[in-house]
Scaffold this motif. Structure first.
Motif, short mmCIF file in Angstrom:
data_model
loop_
_atom_site.label_atom_id
_atom_site.label_comp_id
_atom_site.label_asym_id
_atom_site.label_seq_id
_atom_site.Cartn_x
_atom_site.Cartn_y
_atom_site.Cartn_z
N THR A 1 10.12 -4.64 -0.52
CA THR A 1 8.55 -3.94 -0.95
C THR A 1 7.78 -4.33 -0.25
O THR A 1 6.56 -4.06 -0.15
N TYR A 2 8.41 -4.74 1.32
CA TYR A 2 7.35 -4.05 2.45
C TYR A 2 7.07 -2.70 3.05
O TYR A 2 6.74 -2.09 4.42
N LEU A 3 7.97 -2.25 2.03
CA LEU A 3 7.80 -0.24 2.74
C LEU A 3 6.85 0.33 2.59
O LEU A 3 6.82 1.10 4.38
N ALA A 4 5.50 -0.17 2.28
CA ALA A 4 4.47 0.39 2.69
C ALA A 4 3.63 0.26 3.80
O ALA A 4 2.50 0.79 4.61
N GLU A 5 4.04 -0.40 4.58
CA GLU A 5 4.32 -0.95 5.97
C GLU A 5 4.76 -0.05 7.06
O GLU A 5 3.96 0.37 7.56
N ARG A 6 5.34 0.57 7.14
CA ARG A 6 5.94 1.74 7.57
C ARG A 6 5.19 3.83 7.21
O ARG A 6 5.91 4.83 7.68
N ILE A 7 5.33 3.92 5.32
CA ILE A 7 5.24 4.85 4.70
C ILE A 7 3.84 4.91 4.29
O ILE A 7 3.56 3.77 4.07
N PRO A 8 3.57 5.88 3.94
CA PRO A 8 2.01 6.06 2.53
C PRO A 8 2.53 5.29 1.38
O PRO A 8 3.87 5.35 0.46
N LEU A 9 2.16 4.25 1.02
CA LEU A 9 1.63 3.85 -0.08
C LEU A 9 2.14 4.46 -1.23
O LEU A 9 3.37 3.83 -2.39
N GLY A 10 2.00 5.82 -1.43
CA GLY A 10 1.87 5.97 -3.33
C GLY A 10 3.50 7.05 -2.86
O GLY A 10 4.47 6.52 -3.85
N ILE A 11 4.28 7.34 -1.93
CA ILE A 11 5.62 7.44 -1.56
C ILE A 11 6.93 5.83 -1.44
O ILE A 11 7.75 5.96 -2.51
N ALA A 12 6.06 4.81 -0.72
CA ALA A 12 6.95 4.08 -1.23
C ALA A 12 7.18 3.06 -2.93
O ALA A 12 7.88 2.78 -3.04
N LEU A 13 5.68 3.27 -3.44
CA LEU A 13 6.18 2.88 -5.13
C LEU A 13 7.21 3.74 -5.15
O LEU A 13 8.06 3.87 -6.86
N GLN A 14 6.82 4.92 -4.99
CA GLN A 14 7.92 6.01 -5.91
C GLN A 14 9.30 5.98 -5.70
O GLN A 14 10.34 5.59 -6.69
N LEU A 15 9.49 5.42 -4.26
CA LEU A 15 10.73 5.12 -4.29
C LEU A 15 11.52 3.73 -4.62
O LEU A 15 12.60 3.84 -5.24
N THR A 16 10.26 2.76 -4.47
CA THR A 16 11.02 1.04 -5.24
C THR A 16 11.32 1.79 -6.70
O THR A 16 12.12 1.29 -6.85
N LEU A 17 9.88 1.95 -7.11
CA LEU A 17 9.60 1.98 -8.65
C LEU A 17 11.10 2.87 -9.89
O LEU A 17 11.22 3.15 -10.35
N THR A 18 11.35 4.02 -8.79
CA THR A 18 12.29 5.01 -9.55
C THR A 18 13.76 5.06 -8.72
O THR A 18 14.94 4.77 -9.59
N GLY A 19 14.47 4.18 -8.01
CA GLY A 19 15.21 3.73 -6.85
C GLY A 19 15.99 5.33 -6.09
O GLY A 19 16.76 4.88 -6.28
#
Length: 258
Positions: A146-164
């Motif tokens: 869930t800290y993925l947005a520390e490494r990549i843009p927020l929108g992409i982090a949300l896409q990857l975590t919400l869709t799996g």
């Protein structure tokens, strides 16, 4: 140091830790997590270790995440309050004192990707796949994903975590998550090249950069405070004098770490 489920090799100033459960896609069980944690602690306590490379055996997977068989059987899979487990948890948050280079020889999903997210640099095989599919199983990536947005843009982090959904190594490079994508046979050598280049630099300056760059993303106010601390430590150090002297004398510096 070795164990049938993990291997530790020292190559000069670089320690190489290999996850060695290829038959289980290098899934994380209690023994493997403890071994990772113990290796981290040893690296932090050894002034001669300047970088850590984390890789895995086999060509199918870097790490498939938590060993669900062990978990369902009630085994400790890293949640116990031990020094080794705490060190493993610090690794997944990127707060280990030693720079860490991840060498993903194959696919990393769930906890396997979260383990890579704790690394400072990531090298990946061009055939590797990545993903945080926990939501597809009614869960969420609770060990750092869930800290993925520390490494990549927020929108992409949300896409990857919400869709799996899964993504390729090339996509990981494109979004800035992965530092280098190479043929599988070149992954470890490329990671070692990064690690040796880090290890050749002044250890105090490297430590300052590792902490401050991460804090600038996660806690800018604390980063400003720590910047003042590191300015006092590094610029007044013997290594700072040695760096300048070595430059003037056109020779390689000899670092003391003080």
């Amino acid at each position: 140091m070795s164990d049938e489920e993990f291997l530790v090799e020292h190559r000069g100033a670089v320690t190489v830790l290999t996850l060695n459960r290829p038959q289980a896609r290098n899934a994380l069980n209690g023994n493997l997590i403890a071994g990772i944690g113990a290796t981290v602690l040893a690296a932090e306590q050894d002034s001669g270790t300047r970088a850590l490379v984390l890789t895995a055996a086999g060509d199918r997977a870097f790490c498939s995440g938590m060993d669900l068989r062990a978990f369902s059987g009630g085994a400790d899979v890293g949640f116990g309050d031990t020094p080794e487990n705490r060190a493993f948890q610090r690794l997944t948050r990127g707060t280990v004192a030693v720079p860490v280079v991840g060498a993903a020889n194959g696919t990393a999903v769930g906890g396997g990707l979260e383990l890579l997210l704790g690394c400072d640099l990531i090298v990946a095989a061009d055939t590797a796949k990545f993903g945080l599919p926990e939501v597809q199983r009614g869960l969420f990536p609770g060990s750092g994903g869930t800290y993925l947005a520390e490494r990549i843009p927020l929108g992409i982090a949300l896409q990857l975590t919400l869709t799996g959904e899964f993504f390729s190594a090339a996509r990981g490079y494109e979004i800035g998550l992965i530092n280098a994508v190479v043929p599988a046979g070149d992954v470890l050598d490329t990671a070692l090249d990064f690690a040796n280049r880090i290890a050749a630099n002044g250890p105090l300056g490297v430590a300052a950069c590792k902490e401050l760059v991460r804090l600038s993303v996660t806690d800018p106010d604390k980063a400003a405070q720590r910047l003042r601390h590191w300015q006092g430590v590094v610029f007044a150090s013997e290594d700072a004098k040695e760096g300048a002297t070595a430059f003037m004398e056109k020779r390689a510096p000899v670092w003391q770490g003080r």
